[in-house]
Design a protein around this motif. Structure first.
Motif, PDB file in Angstrom:
ATOM      1  N   GLY A   1      20.310   9.501  -0.781  1.00  0.00           N
ATOM      2  CA  GLY A   1      19.945   9.769  -2.174  1.00  0.00           C
ATOM      3  C   GLY A   1      18.476  10.084  -2.325  1.00  0.00           C
ATOM      4  N   ASN A   2      17.643   9.355  -1.583  1.00  0.00           N
ATOM      5  CA  ASN A   2      16.200   9.578  -1.642  1.00  0.00           C
ATOM      6  C   ASN A   2      15.845  10.972  -1.130  1.00  0.00           C
ATOM      7  OD1 ASN A   2      13.458   8.460  -2.059  1.00  0.00           O
ATOM      8  ND2 ASN A   2      13.285   8.637   0.163  1.00  0.00           N
ATOM      9  N   ASP A   3      16.498  11.388  -0.040  1.00  0.00           N
ATOM     10  CA  ASP A   3      16.279  12.739   0.497  1.00  0.00           C
ATOM     11  C   ASP A   3      16.630  13.807  -0.533  1.00  0.00           C
ATOM     12  OD1 ASP A   3      15.406  11.827   2.892  1.00  0.00           O
ATOM     13  OD2 ASP A   3      17.114  12.497   4.070  1.00  0.00           O
ATOM     14  N   ILE A   4      17.776  13.629  -1.177  1.00  0.00           N
ATOM     15  CA  ILE A   4      18.241  14.616  -2.159  1.00  0.00           C
ATOM     16  C   ILE A   4      17.286  14.698  -3.342  1.00  0.00           C
ATOM     17  CG2 ILE A   4      20.096  15.162  -3.792  1.00  0.00           C
ATOM     18  CD1 ILE A   4      22.041  13.917  -1.738  1.00  0.00           C
ATOM     19  N   VAL A   5      16.844  13.539  -3.831  1.00  0.00           N
ATOM     20  CA  VAL A   5      15.897  13.517  -4.957  1.00  0.00           C
ATOM     21  C   VAL A   5      14.605  14.237  -4.581  1.00  0.00           C
ATOM     22  CG1 VAL A   5      14.441  12.022  -6.374  1.00  0.00           C
ATOM     23  CG2 VAL A   5      16.837  11.443  -6.019  1.00  0.00           C
ATOM     24  N   LYS A   6      14.113  13.983  -3.366  1.00  0.00           N
ATOM     25  CA  LYS A   6      12.877  14.637  -2.922  1.00  0.00           C
ATOM     26  C   LYS A   6      13.042  16.158  -2.873  1.00  0.00           C
ATOM     27  CE  LYS A   6      10.817  10.980  -0.077  1.00  0.00           C
ATOM     28  NZ  LYS A   6      10.414  10.572   1.297  1.00  0.00           N
TER      29      LYS A   6
ATOM     30  N   GLU B   1       0.819  -1.217   0.000  1.00  0.00           N
ATOM     31  CA  GLU B   1       0.000   0.000   0.000  1.00  0.00           C
ATOM     32  C   GLU B   1       0.850   1.265   0.000  1.00  0.00           C
ATOM     33  OE1 GLU B   1      -3.722  -1.963   2.547  1.00  0.00           O
ATOM     34  OE2 GLU B   1      -2.435  -0.440   3.459  1.00  0.00           O
ATOM     35  N   ALA B   2       2.145   1.130   0.195  1.00  0.00           N
ATOM     36  CA  ALA B   2       3.044   2.287   0.207  1.00  0.00           C
ATOM     37  C   ALA B   2       4.396   1.880  -0.355  1.00  0.00           C
ATOM     38  CB  ALA B   2       3.207   2.833   1.630  1.00  0.00           C
ATOM     39  N   LYS B   3       5.044   2.819  -1.001  1.00  0.00           N
ATOM     40  CA  LYS B   3       6.382   2.579  -1.532  1.00  0.00           C
ATOM     41  C   LYS B   3       7.410   2.866  -0.440  1.00  0.00           C
ATOM     42  CE  LYS B   3       4.984   3.937  -6.198  1.00  0.00           C
ATOM     43  NZ  LYS B   3       5.191   4.905  -7.307  1.00  0.00           N
ATOM     44  N   PHE B   4       8.453   2.036  -0.392  1.00  0.00           N
ATOM     45  CA  PHE B   4       9.455   2.165   0.665  1.00  0.00           C
ATOM     46  C   PHE B   4      10.103   3.545   0.662  1.00  0.00           C
ATOM     47  CE2 PHE B   4      13.867   1.488   2.217  1.00  0.00           C
ATOM     48  CZ  PHE B   4      13.546   1.185   3.530  1.00  0.00           C
ATOM     49  N   ASN B   5      10.399   4.070  -0.527  1.00  0.00           N
ATOM     50  CA  ASN B   5      11.064   5.375  -0.598  1.00  0.00           C
ATOM     51  C   ASN B   5      10.154   6.517  -0.179  1.00  0.00           C
ATOM     52  OD1 ASN B   5       9.527   5.007  -3.036  1.00  0.00           O
ATOM     53  ND2 ASN B   5      10.636   6.713  -3.941  1.00  0.00           N
ATOM     54  N   LYS B   6       8.856   6.242  -0.031  1.00  0.00           N
ATOM     55  CA  LYS B   6       7.920   7.281   0.398  1.00  0.00           C
ATOM     56  C   LYS B   6       7.771   7.350   1.916  1.00  0.00           C
ATOM     57  CE  LYS B   6       6.737   8.199  -3.890  1.00  0.00           C
ATOM     58  NZ  LYS B   6       7.125   9.468  -4.551  1.00  0.00           N
ATOM     59  N   VAL B   7       8.071   6.247   2.607  1.00  0.00           N
ATOM     60  CA  VAL B   7       7.813   6.214   4.051  1.00  0.00           C
ATOM     61  C   VAL B   7       9.069   6.462   4.884  1.00  0.00           C
ATOM     62  CG1 VAL B   7       5.899   4.609   3.725  1.00  0.00           C
ATOM     63  CG2 VAL B   7       8.156   3.709   4.271  1.00  0.00           C
ATOM     64  N   ILE B   8      10.231   6.565   4.223  1.00  0.00           N
ATOM     65  CA  ILE B   8      11.459   6.773   4.987  1.00  0.00           C
ATOM     66  C   ILE B   8      11.981   8.186   4.770  1.00  0.00           C
ATOM     67  CG2 ILE B   8      12.117   4.345   4.908  1.00  0.00           C
ATOM     68  CD1 ILE B   8      14.148   5.130   2.723  1.00  0.00           C
ATOM     69  N   GLY B   9      12.733   8.645   5.728  1.00  0.00           N
ATOM     70  CA  GLY B   9      13.385   9.943   5.616  1.00  0.00           C
ATOM     71  C   GLY B   9      14.733   9.891   6.305  1.00  0.00           C
TER      72      GLY B   9
ATOM     73  N   PRO C   1      18.716  12.175   7.097  1.00  0.00           N
ATOM     74  CA  PRO C   1      19.192  13.411   7.728  1.00  0.00           C
ATOM     75  C   PRO C   1      18.731  14.681   7.036  1.00  0.00           C
ATOM     76  CG  PRO C   1      20.951  11.795   7.640  1.00  0.00           C
ATOM     77  CD  PRO C   1      19.818  11.222   6.858  1.00  0.00           C
ATOM     78  N   VAL C   2      18.672  14.670   5.707  1.00  0.00           N
ATOM     79  CA  VAL C   2      18.235  15.875   4.989  1.00  0.00           C
ATOM     80  C   VAL C   2      16.783  16.182   5.318  1.00  0.00           C
ATOM     81  CG1 VAL C   2      17.903  16.937   2.729  1.00  0.00           C
ATOM     82  CG2 VAL C   2      19.895  15.480   3.123  1.00  0.00           C
ATOM     83  N   ALA C   3      15.941  15.147   5.281  1.00  0.00           N
ATOM     84  CA  ALA C   3      14.523  15.338   5.602  1.00  0.00           C
ATOM     85  C   ALA C   3      14.340  15.769   7.054  1.00  0.00           C
ATOM     86  CB  ALA C   3      13.748  14.047   5.337  1.00  0.00           C
ATOM     87  N   ILE C   4      15.126  15.179   7.957  1.00  0.00           N
ATOM     88  CA  ILE C   4      15.014  15.528   9.374  1.00  0.00           C
ATOM     89  C   ILE C   4      15.452  16.963   9.614  1.00  0.00           C
ATOM     90  CG2 ILE C   4      15.854  14.996  11.689  1.00  0.00           C
ATOM     91  CD1 ILE C   4      16.178  12.083  10.758  1.00  0.00           C
TER      92      ILE C   4
END
Length: 451
Positions: free
Chosen positions: A439-444, A348-356, A358-361
């Motif tokens: 990488g996921n944080d940077i892309v977001k 029901e959710a993508k892994f890259n959508k539910v994690i964050g 240091p950049v996101a924090i």
């Protein structure tokens, strides 16, 4: 300077959490007579540290690799991979010489401290501030849905009166995890009609992309007047002033602030005719709209609205009465993480959508110092750290705990060779995950910065 403040808050917050987490392991180990060789904030990879000193046979220090911290417990197979020490005969003061139940307590002590810290922070915040909320019954003109809310069928002016058949008492509850993570059914009034809408099970993906404010605005639908005009903006050039009320855009009636925003966006980079009520007179003012669909300069808003807000209520619980309220908030954070991970496994959710990472924090901490917000976030992250460390991944506390439970069931320990290999696999997995998260944080952030 704002970046420095953001990064500074991130480092301070994570340092508090890591030090206290590792202190839990440290104190539990010492309580059972287990020798501790090192206590480090961050990792001293390849033996390099920024600062260190030795006190009572324990080396304390700050490493250069900011990926958490650790305590090196004698006679334990951990991230240090000190196989030389493990090759010798077991000593009575080593981790491996102690009963499995003692070792399990040592492994879970860090998580325990994080849970206690999270509860304590939310307890203190509740004791000091109480709980403030807007009664849902006082929302006279309904809600303002964002991109996500509109996508699922909500409309401006809808009044949400129940969630899963239970009346909604607090307006803020509409943006809570109980609504967003539990695949709930919203009962709403739209004009003279009552209808039900189901929150999509995969809404967490959209929340990650757009933000929670794009589900339902934290501000209900409100009438407005102009409180101030930004100097140099198209609003000022057009002649708008404090106290004016915009009542129409190109002939389309405007009553609420969200209506003004929606109408202006239709005319981005164009000139519109505003009907403005001033001292009981209506004036027509031709006004330029910028590319963002606002009355500012190149990219800013040109007016600051003045609202008449619904009355906010505050509940004071007292010092001890705040404890169960704070504990409930802390547990809610813990369970929300479990629900989010559960949605990944359910598809029901993508892994890259539910994690964050240091950049996101760091972004969550913000560019200004607000100590209430800071400690709220530290409490939240403490519960997140507790949950994460309980995951049954080798190299995490949860992985060590699983192996110890297996040992207690079997009646004999797993082989050192197996534990060493599991530790290597877990460490590689964690490093790979950290790289992915960065990488996921940077892309977001790049995607959010795009027009």
């Amino acid at each position: 300077m704002s970046i420095v403040i953001m990064v500074g808050q991130l480092i301070l917050g994570l340092s508090i959490l890591v030090i206290l987490h590792e202190l839990g392991h440290f104190l539990a180990a010492r309580a059972f007579g287990i020798k501790v060789d090192k206590f480090y904030l961050f990792f001293d990879a390849w033996g390099f540290s920024l600062f260190k000193f030795t006190y009572k046979d324990v080396e304390y220090g700050i490493g250069w690799l900011p990926l958490g911290g650790y305590v090196k417990i004698a006679g334990m197979i951990d991230e240090s991979m000190d196989t030389e020490q493990m090759a010798g005969p077991a000593q009575p003061w080593e981790f491996r010489s102690k009963p499995a139940w003692q070792r399990l307590i040592v492994m879970l002590a860090g998580v325990f401290v994080n849970v206690v810290l999270g509860i304590f922070i939310f307890w203190m915040l509740t004791a000091r501030l109480g709980e403030s909320y807007i009664a849902n019954s006082s929302i006279k003109y309904g809600i303002v849905p964002g991109t996500i809310g509109k996508k699922m069928g909500l409309e401006a002016g809808d009044k949400i009166i129940a969630v899963n058949g239970k009346p909604v008492n607090r307006f803020e509850d509409l943006m809570s995890s109980k609504v967003l993570l539990d695949h709930t059914v919203l009962t709403l009034q739209r004009g003279d009609k009552t209808m039900d809408l189901t929150v999509p099970a995969n809404i967490i993906n959209d929340l990650s992309d757009y933000g929670i404010e794009q589900f339902i605005s934290p501000l209900p639908r409100l009438k407005f007047a102009i409180d101030s005009v930004v100097p140099g903006s198209s609003a000022q050039i057009a002649g708008l002033t404090k106290g004016d009320s915009v009542i129409a855009v190109n002939g389309t009636q405007v009553v609420f602030y969200d209506q003004l925003q929606s109408e202006l966006k239709k005319y981005a980079n164009k000139t519109v005719m505003l009907d403005v009520k001033r001292n009981n007179e209506v004036k027509q003012l031709p006004t330029a709209v910028n590319k963002e669909g606002k009355l500012g300069g190149k990219d800013g808003g040109g007016i600051v609205p003045k609202f008449i807000f619904p009355e906010e209520k505050t509940i004071k619980y007292g010092f001890f009465g705040s404890l169960p309220v704070g504990a409930n908030k802390a547990w809610g954070t813990f369970s929300n993480n479990a629900k989010a991970i559960g949605k990944v496994f359910k598809g029901e959710a993508k892994f890259n959508k539910v994690i964050g990472g240091p950049v996101a924090i760091a972004t969550m901490f913000g560019k200004e110092v607000d100590w209430v917000h800071f400690w709220t976030l530290v409490g939240f992250l403490s519960m997140v750290l507790a949950f994460t460390n309980l995951l049954p991944i080798p190299a995490l506390d949860g992985g060590h705990a699983v192996f110890l439970i297996i040992e207690m069931i079997k009646g004999k320990p797993l082989s050192d060779k197996f534990l060493e290999r599991a530790q290597i696999v877990g460490f590689v997995l964690l490093i790979s995950l950290m790289v992915f998260v960065f990488g996921n944080d940077i892309v977001k952030q790049v995607m959010k910065s795009k027009p």
